[in-house]
Design an enzyme around this catalytic site. Structure first.
Site, PDB file in Angstrom:
ATOM      1  N   LYS A 287       0.856  -1.185   0.000  1.00 37.78           N
ATOM      2  CA  LYS A 287       0.000   0.000   0.000  1.00 37.78           C
ATOM      3  C   LYS A 287       0.890   1.232   0.000  1.00 37.78           C
ATOM      4  O   LYS A 287       2.076   1.174   0.337  1.00 37.78           O
ATOM      5  CB  LYS A 287      -0.948   0.022   1.208  1.00 37.78           C
ATOM      6  CG  LYS A 287      -0.281  -0.009   2.589  1.00 37.78           C
ATOM      7  CD  LYS A 287       0.180   1.355   3.090  1.00 37.78           C
ATOM      8  CE  LYS A 287       0.870   1.248   4.440  1.00 37.78           C
ATOM      9  NZ  LYS A 287       1.673   2.448   4.769  1.00 37.78           N
TER      10      LYS A 287
ATOM     11  N   PRO B  83       9.921  -4.455  -0.362  1.00 35.20           N
ATOM     12  CA  PRO B  83      11.013  -4.225   0.589  1.00 35.20           C
ATOM     13  C   PRO B  83      10.471  -3.915   1.982  1.00 35.20           C
ATOM     14  O   PRO B  83       9.407  -3.305   2.129  1.00 35.20           O
ATOM     15  CB  PRO B  83      11.755  -3.022  -0.001  1.00 35.20           C
ATOM     16  CG  PRO B  83      10.750  -2.327  -0.855  1.00 35.20           C
ATOM     17  CD  PRO B  83       9.843  -3.395  -1.389  1.00 35.20           C
ATOM     18  N   SER B  84      11.201  -4.340   2.994  1.00 33.47           N
ATOM     19  CA  SER B  84      10.805  -4.034   4.368  1.00 33.47           C
ATOM     20  C   SER B  84      11.384  -2.683   4.773  1.00 33.47           C
ATOM     21  O   SER B  84      12.295  -2.156   4.131  1.00 33.47           O
ATOM     22  CB  SER B  84      11.291  -5.133   5.312  1.00 33.47           C
ATOM     23  OG  SER B  84      12.702  -5.261   5.237  1.00 33.47           O
TER      24      SER B  84
ATOM     25  N   ALA C  22      10.013   0.177   4.491  1.00 31.66           N
ATOM     26  CA  ALA C  22       9.803   1.081   3.361  1.00 31.66           C
ATOM     27  C   ALA C  22       8.580   1.974   3.523  1.00 31.66           C
ATOM     28  O   ALA C  22       8.406   2.935   2.782  1.00 31.66           O
ATOM     29  CB  ALA C  22       9.668   0.269   2.069  1.00 31.66           C
TER      30      ALA C  22
ATOM     31  N   GLY D 239       4.456  -4.118   3.770  1.00 30.06           N
ATOM     32  CA  GLY D 239       4.671  -5.485   3.297  1.00 30.06           C
ATOM     33  C   GLY D 239       4.453  -6.544   4.360  1.00 30.06           C
ATOM     34  O   GLY D 239       3.774  -7.548   4.119  1.00 30.06           O
ATOM     35  N   GLY D 240       5.011  -6.342   5.545  1.00 32.54           N
ATOM     36  CA  GLY D 240       4.841  -7.322   6.615  1.00 32.54           C
ATOM     37  C   GLY D 240       3.406  -7.435   7.072  1.00 32.54           C
ATOM     38  O   GLY D 240       2.893  -8.543   7.312  1.00 32.54           O
TER      39      GLY D 240
ATOM     40  N   ASP E 220      -2.008  -1.458  11.116  1.00 32.09           N
ATOM     41  CA  ASP E 220      -2.469  -1.352   9.729  1.00 32.09           C
ATOM     42  C   ASP E 220      -2.826  -2.695   9.107  1.00 32.09           C
ATOM     43  O   ASP E 220      -3.272  -2.755   7.963  1.00 32.09           O
ATOM     44  CB  ASP E 220      -1.444  -0.617   8.860  1.00 32.09           C
ATOM     45  CG  ASP E 220      -0.093  -1.319   8.794  1.00 32.09           C
ATOM     46  OD1 ASP E 220       0.133  -2.240   9.602  1.00 32.09           O
ATOM     47  OD2 ASP E 220       0.738  -0.933   7.953  1.00 32.09           O
TER      48      ASP E 220
END
Length: 274
Positions: free
Chosen positions: A8, A92-93, A95, A99-100, A134
Site C-alpha cells: 500500500k 522491501p521491508s 519502506a 509489506g509485513g 495497519d
C-alpha cells in the site's frame, strides 16, 4: 494454495496528536498497489509449522515474522494441521509500504479459506489488529481514510487512481519509526484532511497533500528529498514518501523514464494502477 499479498501507499500523512499513552493519532489515506509478494501454504506431516522466506532479505527471525504471528493468532481460536509456508518477498521491508502487515493479513485469509474456518472478515480484521495497527486494512484491501492509530477506517466511495502509472524508489536508508515520530516538527491538525484532498485532481495535490514525516526526515536524509524531486522532474503529477519511509512514490499519466543514474542503488518498481 497461493496468494499474492500486495503493498500500500500512504496518500498524505498528518500526525494530528500525541496521545497520553505515548503513541500518535494520524490521518492518512491507505491505497492498495499491485506490488506483491507471494505466499503459499501446504499441509505438512509434522508437529510444527515451517516457514521459508526467499527473495528480498528481511531482518526478522522466523518466530518474529508477522506470518508466523498470524498463524499463532488463528491457532488460539481454531485447530488446523501444521503448515509448510513459502514466502517470496518482492516488497522491501522498512519502506512504509506495509509489506509485513500485508503478509500477516493475507495469511489469515489464506488459512481461513484453505480450511473453510467459520470466521468472517470483521472477525478476521479484529485478529489482524492484534498483530499490527495497519494489518486490518489488508483484510478489506480497499482505499480508506485511516485515523486514530491508523486502525480506524472510513471508506472512500468512488475514489480511484485506476489507469495512472506508479513508480516506487527506495534507497538503502533505514528509518526507525519510533525515532521518526520523536523527531516530528509538526503535530496537529491541518486545515484540510487527506480524504478531502484526494478527491481533487492529482496534479493539484502537490503542496496540499502533505506527509508530516518529510519535514523532519528530509533534512536528516537529503537523499530522500533528492529522489522526490527526481520523480517530479520525471513528470510525476504527485510524489511523496510513503508512511515514515524510506520508499517514495510518484504518480504519472504515462510510463515514466526515471533518471537511472539517480537510482542505481535503489529498489525500484513501476506499474499501472488497476
Amino acid at each position: 494454495m497461493i496468494v499474492f499479498p500486495n503493498a500500500k501507499i500512504n496518500l498524505g500523512l498528518q500526525v494530528v496528536a500525541k496521545r497520553a499513552d505515548g503513541y500518535h493519532n494520524i490521518e492518512t489515506v491507505f491505497y492498495p498497489i499491485p506490488l506483491t509478494d507471494a505466499l503459499e501454504i501446504e499441509v505438512r506431516e509434522d508437529t510444527c509449522d515451517r516457514l521459508s522466506v526467499h527473495g528480498i532479505p528481511i531482518d526478522a527471525a522466523t518466530e518474529d515474522n508477522l506470518v508466523m504471528k498470524a498463524i499463532l493468532a488463528l491457532r488460539r481460536k481454531f485447530d488446523f494441521p501444521p503448515l509448510t509456508i513459502e514466502l517470496i518477498k518482492h516488497i522491501p521491508s522498512g519502506a512504509g509500504l506495509g509489506g509485513g502487515s500485508s503478509n500477516a493479513s493475507f495469511m489469515l485469509k489464506l488459512v481461513r479459506d484453505y480450511f473453510s474456518l467459520p470466521i468472517d472478515d470483521k472477525e478476521l480484521a479484529a485478529i489482524a489488529l492484534t498483530i499490527g495497527a495497519d494489518c486490518p486494512f489488508f483484510v478489506g484491501n480497499r482505499p480508506v481514510l485511516a485515523t486514530d492509530l491508523g486502525q480506524v477506517f472510513t471508506p472512500l466511495p468512488n475514489f480511484s487512481l485506476s489507469g495512472l502509472h506508479i513508480a516506487i524508489v527506495k534507497p538503502p536508508i533505514h528509518i526507525n519509526t519510533a525515532a521518526a515520530y520523536k523527531g516530528l516538527k509538526h503535530v496537529g491538525k491541518r486545515e484540510t484532511m487527506p480524504d478531502e484532498i484526494v478527491y481533487m485532481p492529482v496534479d493539484e495535490w502537490r503542496g496540499k497533500l502533505v506527509n508530516d514525516f518529510e519535514e523532519s526526515l528530509f533534512p536528516e536524509h537529503p537523499r530522500l528529498a533528492e529522489l522526490k524531486e527526481m520523480l517530479y522532474r520525471s513528470g510525476a503529477l504527485y510524489a511523496a514518501m510513503s508512511g515514515s519511509g524510506s520508499a517514495l512514490f510518484g504518480l504519472f499519466r504515462e510510463k515514466p523514464q526515471l533518471d537511472k543514474a539517480a537510482i542505481t542503488d535503489c529498489f525500484r518498481w513501476q506499474s499501472i494502477i488497476p
